[in-house]
Design an enzyme around this catalytic site. Structure first.
Site, PDB file in Angstrom:
ATOM      1  N   ASN A  33       0.834  -1.203   0.000  1.00 52.16           N
ATOM      2  CA  ASN A  33       0.000   0.000   0.000  1.00 52.16           C
ATOM      3  C   ASN A  33       0.871   1.256   0.000  1.00 52.16           C
ATOM      4  O   ASN A  33       0.637   2.202  -0.755  1.00 52.16           O
ATOM      5  CB  ASN A  33      -0.914   0.009   1.225  1.00 52.16           C
ATOM      6  N   ARG A 105      -1.692 -17.043   5.722  1.00 51.43           N
ATOM      7  CA  ARG A 105      -0.409 -16.633   5.138  1.00 51.43           C
ATOM      8  C   ARG A 105       0.776 -17.461   5.637  1.00 51.43           C
ATOM      9  O   ARG A 105       1.928 -17.117   5.372  1.00 51.43           O
ATOM     10  CB  ARG A 105      -0.152 -15.160   5.468  1.00 51.43           C
ATOM     11  N   ARG A 230      -1.404   8.982  15.357  1.00 49.57           N
ATOM     12  CA  ARG A 230      -2.366   8.790  16.443  1.00 49.57           C
ATOM     13  C   ARG A 230      -3.806   8.850  15.945  1.00 49.57           C
ATOM     14  O   ARG A 230      -4.666   9.452  16.569  1.00 49.57           O
ATOM     15  CB  ARG A 230      -2.125   9.830  17.542  1.00 49.57           C
ATOM     16  N   ASP A 262      -0.633   3.260   6.307  1.00 47.22           N
ATOM     17  CA  ASP A 262       0.253   2.970   5.177  1.00 47.22           C
ATOM     18  C   ASP A 262       0.295   4.145   4.208  1.00 47.22           C
ATOM     19  O   ASP A 262       1.355   4.507   3.689  1.00 47.22           O
ATOM     20  CB  ASP A 262      -0.222   1.721   4.424  1.00 47.22           C
TER      21      ASP A 262
END
Length: 310
Positions: A33, A105, A230, A262
């Site tokens: 991303n 995964r 944050r 991201d």
């Protein structure tokens, strides 16, 4: 003048997301991303974004390669494994846009990136880059032996003047235990030039009560530039004794917070490596993230991207 070359190391997975009883498939992963957003934002700049991972030779992997090349991401450092496939994750999103993930995964190709005959040659090629970006997930998916091999490379890369960029992205289920994660994070932070930290993740891992706890620990590790994300609150940019709060931008509507952090990192690095200050980079990060959360999924349409250089 040669392009500034950034290698982003990590994993991309098949993304499944259900909405209104319809299942949508895409591709995503924290570092991928960031690579997409960084590449889009700097397509007219002298910056080359290279994605470094391992994929299979299956149709999903082929689609990923095609999509990344279309985003002007350099895919020449991707290792292909005939007997492996990409991982998969499923996103659940609540009515506020907050999401939770379910992963498959354990045997994904990216886990074996540094266990191939060509892995050492790959790391040697990366020594010629200007910067390397990776995340806590990039570290977590590797075996201990592969992680040590990566650290050895990063030590040599840093010693020659390369910039190491780290996003903490802590996912407890990927680590043996907290102590294992803390040891790996301390080692990577000792080599890091710019740390992009999500405070919620720092609290989850270390139990921080205040942001000052996070700052003190990260600076003690040797990091000179820190951006603490944050959520909807102002992020905090720390450079030596300078602490600057940079207000977040209010999104028109929050549809999906996937890739908010991201995309912030992509915006931050795009601005930083085109001459912007750390504070200007944080403003750019907020600008990108506040746009991304107004769309479904990790990667928004290219024509929806904000202009952080306006």
């Amino acid at each position: 003048m040669a392009a500034f070359k950034i290698a982003i190391i990590g994993e991309c997975m098949i993304e499944l997301q259900e909405k209104h009883s319809q299942l949508n498939r895409a591709f995503g992963g924290d570092t991928l991303n960031t690579a997409v957003y960084l590449s889009r934002l700097t397509k007219d700049k002298d910056i080359q974004t290279t994605y470094v991972t391992a994929l299979g030779t299956d149709n999903f992997s082929e689609e990923m390669m095609t999509a990344w090349n279309a985003e002007s991401i350099d895919t020449s450092k991707i290792i292909r494994l005939a007997d492996k496939h990409p991982g998969l994750y499923y996103i659940e999103t609540d009515e506020t846009g907050e999401r939770s993930f379910h992963y498959w995964r354990n045997d994904a190709a990216a886990k074996y990136l540094l266990e191939q005959p060509q892995s050492q040659a790959l790391l040697s090629e990366l020594m010629d880059f200007d910067a390397v970006y990776l995340s806590g997930i990039s570290l977590a998916i590797l075996t201990k032996e592969s992680r040590d091999q990566l650290f050895t490379f990063l030590e040599a890369f840093s010693a020659k003047g390369g910039k190491v960029l780290f996003d903490n992205n802590y996912r407890p289920k990927l680590w043996q235990d907290k102590e294992d994660a803390k040891a790996a994070y301390l080692r990577i932070l000792s080599l890091t030039d710019i740390a992009l930290l999500t405070f919620d993740d720092e609290q989850m891992l270390y139990g921080d009560e205040t942001v000052e706890d996070c700052i003190a620990r990260t600076q003690a590790a040797g990091v000179k530039e820190i951006a603490i994300k944050r959520g909807k609150d102002a992020c905090l940019v720390v450079e030596q004794d300078s602490h600057t709060f940079v207000p977040a931008l209010v999104a028109k509507s929050v549809v999906d917070t996937t890739a908010a952090g991201d995309s912030f990192s992509g915006g931050y690095l795009a601005k930083r490596f085109t001459g912007g200050s750390a504070t200007e980079a944080a403003h750019a990060g907020h600008q990108v993230a506040s746009t991304v959360i107004q769309y479904q999924g990790a990667v928004i349409p290219a024509d929806a991207m904000p202009n952080i250089f306006a």
